[in-house]
Design a protein around this motif. Structure first.
Motif, short mmCIF file in Angstrom:
data_model
loop_
_atom_site.label_atom_id
_atom_site.label_comp_id
_atom_site.label_asym_id
_atom_site.label_seq_id
_atom_site.Cartn_x
_atom_site.Cartn_y
_atom_site.Cartn_z
N ILE A 1 -13.12 27.82 44.39
CA ILE A 1 -13.89 28.49 43.35
C ILE A 1 -14.05 27.61 42.10
O ILE A 1 -14.86 27.90 41.24
N ASP B 1 -13.44 47.46 46.40
CA ASP B 1 -14.70 47.63 47.12
C ASP B 1 -14.68 48.85 48.03
O ASP B 1 -15.69 49.17 48.67
N GLU C 1 -14.02 40.00 43.64
CA GLU C 1 -14.21 38.67 43.10
C GLU C 1 -14.02 37.63 44.20
O GLU C 1 -13.50 37.95 45.27
N PRO C 2 -14.42 36.37 43.94
CA PRO C 2 -14.06 35.32 44.90
C PRO C 2 -12.55 35.30 45.12
O PRO C 2 -11.78 35.40 44.18
N GLN D 1 -11.11 37.66 46.81
CA GLN D 1 -10.66 39.04 47.04
C GLN D 1 -10.37 39.28 48.52
O GLN D 1 -9.38 39.92 48.86
N ALA E 1 -8.01 36.38 43.73
CA ALA E 1 -8.29 37.29 42.63
C ALA E 1 -7.02 38.04 42.24
O ALA E 1 -6.15 38.28 43.08
N LEU F 1 -13.55 47.64 38.30
CA LEU F 1 -13.34 46.34 38.93
C LEU F 1 -14.28 46.19 40.12
O LEU F 1 -14.59 47.16 40.81
N GLN G 1 -8.86 29.67 48.83
CA GLN G 1 -9.68 29.22 47.71
C GLN G 1 -9.14 27.95 47.05
O GLN G 1 -9.49 27.63 45.92
#
Length: 286
Positions: free
Chosen positions: A15, A250, A264-265, A267, A186, A261, A7
């Protein structure tokens, strides 16, 4: 992360954004002096040793170290007929690397038709990381890729309660987790094992390697595959998470201060393979 990987600000999946009026080029490369002595080991011999390494950051790639030709052993590089073309930096000539009785094809390269704006890389050679035995800064082995000065990890204590549930079962509940902030990723929340029902964790085969944290072991939770992980032999720099467990939000229900939670970008991390010929004992002891 680093400057151009995952990222990072020069990556295609960054991001954040640059606050400038006009769009930036789709690809931006960045070269800078490493300002560290770097050495390359191959076939039990030192084939490169330099205090004048240039590090190239290229979108979507780990940083690559380029050595001045005078700092590479003359007999270590055998020219080949193989050439390729770098999409930004022009023609690339490849070498077979040799030392003693050992040879490895396509193990080093030189950018031989550089545009004028990329003069920092002129007359420099880069080595394929996994084709070499090892890379060193001074006398310490560097694992995974050349060290990225733009990669940072901060670990913080928190008093927020973290609870993990799976299929209605409380797997973990802690009033003193720690959070690991890794540049571009994240936040990751780690729980002491005393606050975990370890009977809910089923160890799985297979590990991943982080050049900055070490080897990660994984656990299934109920029907959720690889829903948690732990650095059982974390590097000293991140020793505060050694043996602690983190959970994938997730795959299981992770609540922080009562708030669930969500991914997130940053992750999902692209796992890094262990260097060729490097076993887990060496990783832990490097």
């Amino acid at each position: 992360m680093g400057l151009s990987w995952q990222q990072g600000p020069l990556s295609a999946t960054r991001i954040g954004r640059f606050l400038v009026p006009d769009p930036l080029p789709e690809r931006m490369l960045y070269a800078e002096p490493l300002r560290r002595r770097m050495r390359v080991r191959y076939a039990d011999e030192w084939i490169a040793d330099s205090e004048d390494v240039v590090l190239l950051h290229e979108p979507g790639r780990y940083p690559v170290a380029y050595f001045p030709r005078p700092d590479v052993r003359d007999d270590a590089l055998l020219p080949t007929d193989r050439t390729t073309r770098h999409q930004d930096l022009g023609e690339t000539s490849w070498f077979t690397v040799r030392a003693g009785d050992r040879r490895t094809e396509r193990a080093a390269w030189e950018l031989t038709a550089l545009p004028e704006y990329a003069g920092e890389l002129k007359d420099r050679v880069a080595f394929a990381w996994r084709a070499m035995d090892a890379f060193y800064e001074e006398d310490e082995r560097i694992l995974g890729h050349a060290a990225d000065a733009y990669h940072r990890i901060d670990i913080r204590d928190t008093s927020r309660t973290l609870e993990v549930r799976s299929e209605g079962r409380v797997v973990a509940r802690s009033e003193h987790p720690v959070v690991l902030y890794e540049s571009g990723f994240a936040p990751r929340w780690y729980v002491p094992r005393a606050d975990i029902d370890e009977s809910a964790l089923t160890p799985t085969e297979g590990q991943t390697f982080c050049p900055y944290k070490g080897l990660a072991d994984y656990y299934d939770i109920g029907g959720s595959r690889r829903a948690a992980w732990s650095y059982r032999h974390a590097y000293p720099e991140v020793g505060r998470v050694d043996g602690l467990v983190s959970f994938e939000p997730d795959k299981v229900e992770v609540l922080l201060g009562g708030r669930r939670l969500v991914p997130e970008p940053g992750q999902q991390v692209v796992p890094h393979g262990v260097d060729r010929g490097l076993d887990t004992t060496e990783v832990r002891g490097a």
